[in-house]
Design an enzyme around this catalytic site. Structure first.
Site, PDB file in Angstrom:
ATOM      1  N   SER A 240      -4.098  45.462   7.671  1.00 32.81           N
ATOM      2  CA  SER A 240      -4.571  46.863   7.221  1.00 32.81           C
ATOM      3  C   SER A 240      -3.331  47.480   6.690  1.00 32.81           C
ATOM      4  O   SER A 240      -2.469  47.116   6.054  1.00 32.81           O
ATOM      5  CB  SER A 240      -5.515  47.677   7.894  1.00 32.81           C
ATOM      6  OG  SER A 240      -6.105  48.495   7.227  1.00 32.81           O
ATOM      7  N   ASP A 481     -14.268  42.840   2.562  1.00 32.96           N
ATOM      8  CA  ASP A 481     -13.606  44.015   3.143  1.00 32.96           C
ATOM      9  C   ASP A 481     -13.842  45.389   2.546  1.00 32.96           C
ATOM     10  O   ASP A 481     -13.531  45.559   1.269  1.00 32.96           O
ATOM     11  CB  ASP A 481     -12.223  43.823   3.299  1.00 32.96           C
ATOM     12  CG  ASP A 481     -11.225  44.393   4.171  1.00 32.96           C
ATOM     13  OD1 ASP A 481     -11.779  45.690   4.565  1.00 32.96           O
ATOM     14  OD2 ASP A 481     -10.424  44.023   4.704  1.00 32.96           O
ATOM     15  N   HIS A 509     -13.586  43.955   8.114  1.00 33.42           N
ATOM     16  CA  HIS A 509     -12.316  44.176   7.618  1.00 33.42           C
ATOM     17  C   HIS A 509     -10.950  43.405   8.404  1.00 33.42           C
ATOM     18  O   HIS A 509     -11.268  43.057   9.606  1.00 33.42           O
ATOM     19  CB  HIS A 509     -11.984  45.659   8.019  1.00 33.42           C
ATOM     20  CG  HIS A 509     -10.746  46.145   7.996  1.00 33.42           C
ATOM     21  ND1 HIS A 509      -9.951  46.056   6.636  1.00 33.42           N
ATOM     22  CD2 HIS A 509      -9.711  46.837   8.714  1.00 33.42           C
ATOM     23  CE1 HIS A 509      -8.745  46.694   6.770  1.00 33.42           C
ATOM     24  NE2 HIS A 509      -8.856  47.094   7.939  1.00 33.42           N
TER      25      HIS A 509
END
Length: 539
Positions: A240, A481, A509
């Site tokens: 991320s 995602d 995610h």
């Protein structure tokens, strides 16, 4: 079922979830900044600069901390003036390679945020996110970035409640609730005032360090870490926000990269408004995916028997909580629409581990009890049964855990990294478009960006990656995602010289550590043997 250990919160959603209820601040406008160059790499190797020698020549003293080893790293607060004596002290933790004879080196990781603690995640079981093959060949190293968690100093924007709920999303009281779509002058003034109060609080508590906690400096810290670990080149896995940190490192130090895995990629070429609008739409789609596929994932636990029925439960609860917030057992606080949307969006990260709890919480809310949803949105909330943190590890002593300042860190890093307009009108313009394209979830994402209106200015601008000499980098993208969109992974892989895109077809995610053996094997082969992943490989 407990959510995954690594909290791979993306920088924008985590802000959105927070910003719906507690707004804070950021810096000047650059909407047309796509062509801006990347930050220039240092003219000489920092490891050879005399003013940085003391930092680069550190040898951390590792001591046992449970099943891990812990140490600290000292880095200059201001790389332009490293001799001034002002520093950050960063906590480190590592799990030594299981097969010392086959050890390659260290594998540093960042779990996301910005604002998540690598040390805290490693102590809380994040080692299980790495395969046995990777754990055998590398020392797995977690660190707290500057200003985050156990960093000294750490970002502090003050607490709006008791010390136990610092940096948690706060429920509404009996008589207060913030509009998720402010349209009147009074509502917009209230939103701006909330943001201004938070900016003031951050400056009061941490004003001296706010301009020094951006990703540009954090990436330079990673090079000091690389040297301190004794590695000539860096092996790194970022989830991320950690992909942005890795990308910036690759731009600054392409000659120091051995392997970069960027899972759940940020696209550094996007402006704040592009990121915000796209992410709001993606989360709205994720909620629709939840309605459509709930029965497949959690079976009879769904809050209704059909996708349309689930959508109606959510729509009805949004309307209901906007006017009459639900009770939260054991408190005088209430679950308003802001907190409802936070609970729902934050449950889209890992369907396999979060949809069950979300479904049960929606059922309870449909019957008038907002307690479970409040706990999903704000795990630190205290309830009458004494359950104060559904996601913590009760076996870990509280005094070994660094304070959680992730909310403040998200604000500080995001706002410093990306320029935002000072004038409120662009936010209101984007708010209207977000409402049309993504409803209330879109508007809360935009409202969170008000936190960046008055923040100190950083040096970064949106730009396409420039990293001449960077070896092949593996970018991992998940098609469903909602936090770091699949097109962002496609874009980043195309920008990187020799970028390799590995696609995971699924929801949630990120992929490594929570998807399938196809992803794990490809990532492991790249990390351990530098085996190329054919661009376009799909798992």
């Amino acid at each position: 079922m407990k959510p995954p250990t690594i909290k791979r919160a993306s920088l924008i959603l985590a802000l959105a979830a927070l910003g719906a209820t507690t707004l804070a601040g950021c810096h000047p406008a650059a909407e047309d900044a796509h062509a801006q160059p990347a930050a220039a790499a240092p003219a000489t190797d920092p490891a050879e600069q005399s003013t940085l020698q003391a930092f680069y020549q550190q040898k951390p003293t590792w001591t046992p901390c449970g099943e891990l080893q812990c140490a600290t790293l000292t880095v200059p607060m201001d790389y332009a003036h490293p001799e001034n004596g002002q520093t950050f002290t960063l906590p480190l933790a590592k799990k030594a390679a299981a097969d010392p004879a086959q050890r390659i080196g260290s594998l540093a990781f960042n779990p996301g945020g910005p604002g998540e603690s690598g040390v805290g995640q490693l102590k809380d079981g994040a080692l299980s996110s790495f395969s046995e093959r990777t754990r055998a060949r590398f020392d797995i190293v977690g660190f707290d970035p500057r200003g985050v968690a156990g960093s000294k100093p750490a970002i502090d924007c003050g607490s709006t409640d008791s010390p136990d709920t610092t940096d948690q999303v706060q429920p509404a009281s009996d008589d207060t609730s913030t509009s998720v779509y402010p349209t009147t002058d009074a509502e917009r003034s209230a939103a701006l005032a909330d943001a201004a109060r938070q900016v003031a609080a951050c400056k009061t508590h941490s004003g001296a360090i706010l301009e020094h906690v951006g990703t540009l400096d954090a990436a330079r810290d990673m090079d000091v870490l690389r040297a301190a670990l004794g590695d000539d080149k860096l092996s790194y896995l970022g989830w991320s926000y950690g992909t942005y940190l890795g990308t910036v490192y690759g731009e600054l130090f392409p000659h120091r990269v051995r392997a970069l895995v960027l899972d759940g990629a940020m696209d550094p070429s996007l402006t704040w408004s592009e990121q915000t609008l796209q992410q709001g739409k993606a989360f709205q789609k994720a909620v629709d995916d939840y309605a459509q596929q709930c029965a497949t994932v959690v079976h009879d636990a769904c809050p209704a028997t059909t996708p349309d029925g689930i959508r109606k439960v959510i729509t009805d609860l949004s309307a209901r909580t906007s006017k009459h917030p639900l009770r939260i057992k054991g408190t005088t606080q209430r679950l308003d629409e802001n907190l409802l949307l936070t609970a729902i969006t934050m449950s889209m990260y890992s369907p396999e581990s979060q949809w069950q709890d979300l479904s049960e919480a929606l059922r309870a809310a449909h019957n008038g009890d907002g307690t479970k949803l409040a706990e999903l949105a704000s795990p630190g909330i205290s309830t009458q049964d004494g359950n104060t943190d559904a996601g913590s590890d009760p076996s870990t002593p509280a005094d070994e855990q660094a304070p959680n300042n992730s909310s403040a860190a998200i604000t500080a890093v995001n706002c410093l990294d990306q320029p935002h307009p000072r004038d409120p009108q662009p936010y209101w313009d984007l708010l209207q478009r977000a409402n049309q394209e993504a409803g209330a979830i879109g508007t809360t994402t935009v409202l969170a960006e008000l936190t960046c209106k008055e923040w100190p200015a950083g040096q970064q601008q949106p730009h396409r990656v420039h990293a001449e000499g960077l070896p092949p980098v593996l970018v991992v993208g998940t098609t469903g995602d909602p936090a770091t969109l699949y097109p962002w992974a496609q874009s980043l892989a195309a920008q990187l010289p020799g970028g390799m895109l590995l696609t995971y077809k699924g929801l949630g995610h990120t992929a490594y550590g929570r998807s399938n053996a196809c992803v794990t094997d490809a990532v492991d082969a790249y990390l351990t043997d530098l085996k190329p992943v054919p661009n376009g490989t799909t798992c």
